[in-house]
Design a protein around this motif. Structure first.
Motif, PDB file in Angstrom:
ATOM      1  N   ALA A 173       8.818  25.602  36.022  1.00  0.00           N
ATOM      2  CA  ALA A 173       9.188  25.011  37.313  1.00  0.00           C
ATOM      3  C   ALA A 173       8.561  25.719  38.500  1.00  0.00           C
ATOM      4  O   ALA A 173       8.634  25.220  39.627  1.00  0.00           O
ATOM      5  CB  ALA A 173      10.714  25.021  37.463  1.00  0.00           C
ATOM      6  N   GLN A 217       5.622  27.673  40.998  1.00  0.00           N
ATOM      7  CA  GLN A 217       4.266  27.452  41.500  1.00  0.00           C
ATOM      8  C   GLN A 217       3.711  28.757  42.062  1.00  0.00           C
ATOM      9  O   GLN A 217       4.426  29.760  42.159  1.00  0.00           O
ATOM     10  CB  GLN A 217       4.279  26.380  42.601  1.00  0.00           C
ATOM     11  N   ASP A 220       1.576  24.099  27.099  1.00  0.00           N
ATOM     12  CA  ASP A 220       2.370  23.833  28.303  1.00  0.00           C
ATOM     13  C   ASP A 220       1.665  24.343  29.557  1.00  0.00           C
ATOM     14  O   ASP A 220       1.739  23.716  30.619  1.00  0.00           O
ATOM     15  CB  ASP A 220       3.748  24.495  28.185  1.00  0.00           C
ATOM     16  N   SER A 221       0.969  25.453  29.439  1.00  0.00           N
ATOM     17  CA  SER A 221       0.281  26.029  30.599  1.00  0.00           C
ATOM     18  C   SER A 221      -0.909  25.180  31.014  1.00  0.00           C
ATOM     19  O   SER A 221      -1.218  25.068  32.206  1.00  0.00           O
ATOM     20  CB  SER A 221      -0.179  27.453  30.276  1.00  0.00           C
ATOM     21  N   ALA A 237      -0.976  22.120  31.013  1.00  0.00           N
ATOM     22  CA  ALA A 237      -0.419  20.959  31.714  1.00  0.00           C
ATOM     23  C   ALA A 237       0.480  21.384  32.872  1.00  0.00           C
ATOM     24  O   ALA A 237       1.195  20.562  33.434  1.00  0.00           O
ATOM     25  CB  ALA A 237       0.378  20.106  30.732  1.00  0.00           C
ATOM     26  N   HIS A 238       0.436  22.654  33.242  1.00  0.00           N
ATOM     27  CA  HIS A 238       1.322  23.180  34.275  1.00  0.00           C
ATOM     28  C   HIS A 238       0.991  22.583  35.642  1.00  0.00           C
ATOM     29  O   HIS A 238      -0.142  22.196  35.913  1.00  0.00           O
ATOM     30  CB  HIS A 238       1.194  24.705  34.338  1.00  0.00           C
ATOM     31  N   ARG A 239       1.996  22.529  36.505  1.00  0.00           N
ATOM     32  CA  ARG A 239       1.795  21.968  37.840  1.00  0.00           C
ATOM     33  C   ARG A 239       0.922  22.869  38.714  1.00  0.00           C
ATOM     34  O   ARG A 239       0.318  22.412  39.680  1.00  0.00           O
ATOM     35  CB  ARG A 239       3.157  21.760  38.518  1.00  0.00           C
ATOM     36  N   GLU A 240       0.846  24.163  38.386  1.00  0.00           N
ATOM     37  CA  GLU A 240       0.076  25.124  39.176  1.00  0.00           C
ATOM     38  C   GLU A 240      -1.364  25.205  38.667  1.00  0.00           C
ATOM     39  O   GLU A 240      -1.615  25.546  37.518  1.00  0.00           O
ATOM     40  CB  GLU A 240       0.744  26.495  39.123  1.00  0.00           C
ATOM     41  N   LEU A 241      -2.321  24.896  39.549  1.00  0.00           N
ATOM     42  CA  LEU A 241      -3.734  24.876  39.175  1.00  0.00           C
ATOM     43  C   LEU A 241      -4.194  26.207  38.598  1.00  0.00           C
ATOM     44  O   LEU A 241      -4.894  26.248  37.576  1.00  0.00           O
ATOM     45  CB  LEU A 241      -4.570  24.511  40.401  1.00  0.00           C
ATOM     46  N   ARG A 289      -3.249  26.709  35.049  1.00  0.00           N
ATOM     47  CA  ARG A 289      -4.082  25.932  34.121  1.00  0.00           C
ATOM     48  C   ARG A 289      -5.427  26.616  33.893  1.00  0.00           C
ATOM     49  O   ARG A 289      -5.927  26.664  32.762  1.00  0.00           O
ATOM     50  CB  ARG A 289      -4.284  24.509  34.667  1.00  0.00           C
ATOM     51  N   ARG A 313      -6.736  15.478  30.999  1.00  0.00           N
ATOM     52  CA  ARG A 313      -5.705  15.552  32.043  1.00  0.00           C
ATOM     53  C   ARG A 313      -6.372  15.554  33.417  1.00  0.00           C
ATOM     54  O   ARG A 313      -7.487  16.027  33.574  1.00  0.00           O
ATOM     55  CB  ARG A 313      -4.852  16.807  31.872  1.00  0.00           C
TER      56      ARG A 313
END
Length: 451
Positions: free
Chosen positions: A148, A150, A174-175, A177-181, A184, A209
């Motif tokens: 969750a 960032q 999971d990393s 596809a993480h929301r934080e660039l 990734r 992705r």
């Protein structure tokens, strides 16, 4: 807090001479500590200028554990008074337990900021917190928080989890596809340290992705692991991302791939329906400077996707003025501006009739921004020529058009116009002089264009 208040009272009654300033400090400290004792709000006092008040606040917070209290204690770890730093460190030790995982996760940012502060060596404290967060019994809480987060806390937790991970592939999946660039990107780098059999499925999945910057890194990491990179590069040449296509074009000669042949083969097939396919074809054709057939351009210009229509504008040359002029009615600002940019490359002779018709029909309905952009397509003297023509044709709106002409004159600084002939410029100046004599435009503004 009773002993503290008794100490302050004794200090106040001490017979030794004191200055008025010292008396005021004692009274202020007594008042603040008394209020805090009643309200229980000690956090605000941890930043007070009086070191004694800060020390008392830190002592009080030791007995009132909470995430907010922990954040205040971390801030005091870098206090300019050594005794307060030591007291804060002792108080923080109470939180170095898995039972306080939520409080530790709450203060990740101030903890990370502590690493750059130099009044004391904070390394042991940071290592102790890291060790607690890597405890097996709280792994699920830390992992959920990582998904969750960032920015820098997400990167910190990724590194922390990767060090002690028992299921590295799940973490990396999971990393990726993480929301934080940046997480990734770090996950892509971590995949490169895995055996090929483990890294391949993770990178293949991540390649599709969204996010061009990450996809390029994934592709760079994936290519050396493939026995035959050609299928991937062939697909990448028609990717909707310019970054991916550029990388594929650069690598194509190395793997004996003819990009032009790939594009020609795709153009023999049916028209695409998906936005990604359209953008890939239009993008590759532009990069290879390949002219598309009229039916392809017509279909692309009429696409339901604004991004496809925008990309099409760059392919419309002198022979497609009709399509470009039609695009000036597009509701998308991006498509409109792309059409204007392309029309700006056309000759004035091929543009005049259609542009005049567009302005005549839609002048009053156009937004000021669009109207200005269309007028800028005209050579400078042709701009005022159009305004003067409208003024002559619509005597009922003379004031409106005269104001427009006056504003045009005011905006001019140095007129550069290689299209309008000297004779036509002379006629336009005479018309402006006549309007000036009638008081419809300013003489000062007329002087800007008549010299």
């Amino acid at each position: 807090m009773a002993p503290i208040r008794e100490w302050l009272t004794r200090l106040k009654n001490h017979e030794a001479p004191v200055t008025q300033w010292e008396v005021q400090r004692r009274e202020e400290a007594a008042r603040l500590l008394g209020n805090a004792e009643e309200s229980g709000d000690w956090i605000a006092l941890t930043t007070h200028y009086n070191g004694f008040v800060r020390e008392v606040a830190v002592r009080a917070l030791r007995d009132q554990p909470s995430p907010e209290a922990l954040a205040a204690l971390i801030d005091r770890l870098n206090d300019w008074v050594p005794q307060i730093r030591e007291l804060s460190a002792e108080s923080l030790n109470h939180y170095l337990s898995p039972s306080y995982v939520q409080a530790l996760l709450f203060v990740l940012e101030p903890l990370m900021a502590l690493a750059s502060r130099q009044r004391a060596d904070h390394g042991p404290t940071l290592m102790a917190v890291r060790k607690v967060l890597q405890t097996a019994e709280i792994h699920d809480d830390v992992y959920a928080n990582f998904l969750a987060r960032q920015s820098s806390p997400a990167r910190y937790l990724f590194t922390l989890l990767l060090e002690k991970s028992v299921d590295t592939q799940t973490l990396l999946r999971d990393s990726l596809a993480h929301r934080e660039l940046t997480v990734r990107l770090a996950a892509v780098a971590a995949c490169q340290g895995l055996p090929a059999a483990q890294a391949l499925p993770l990178l293949r999945e991540a390649l599709f992705r969204p996010g061009a910057k990450v996809r390029v890194c994934v592709m760079r990491a994936l290519l050396p692991l493939l026995e035959n990179p050609q299928p991937l590069l062939r697909t990448a040449l028609l990717d909707d991302s310019r970054s991916i296509r550029t990388l594929a074009l650069w690598l194509a000669p190395k793997y004996d791939i003819d990009a032009r042949a790939i594009l020609a083969e795709r153009l023999t097939q049916g028209l695409p329906t998906a936005k990604r396919d359209w953008l890939g074809i239009l993008g590759l054709a532009a990069e290879l400077d390949v002219e598309l057939e009229h039916n392809w351009l017509t279909a692309a210009a009429g696409s339901n996707y604004p991004s496809v229509r925008q990309a099409t504008m760059g392919h419309l040359g002198e022979g497609h003025s009709v399509e470009l002029l039609s695009a000036l009615d597009d509701p998308s600002s991006a498509v409109f501006l792309a059409a204007v940019a392309q029309l700006n490359k056309h000759s004035w002779a091929s543009l005049k009739t259609g542009l005049d018709a567009k302005l005549d029909k839609d002048w009053h309905e156009l937004s000021e921004k669009r109207r200005h952009a269309l007028m800028r397509l005209r050579p400078q003297w042709q701009q005022v020529a159009y305004l003067l023509a409208r003024l002559t044709a619509e005597p009922a709106a003379q004031t409106l058009w005269a104001k427009r002409v006056d504003l045009w004159c005011e905006e001019q600084y140095q007129i550069v116009d290689s299209v309008t002939s000297r004779a036509e410029r002379g006629k336009l100046i005479e018309q402006l002089r006549d309007l000036t004599s009638k008081g419809l435009i300013s003489s000062a503004n007329f002087a800007r264009v008549s010299d």
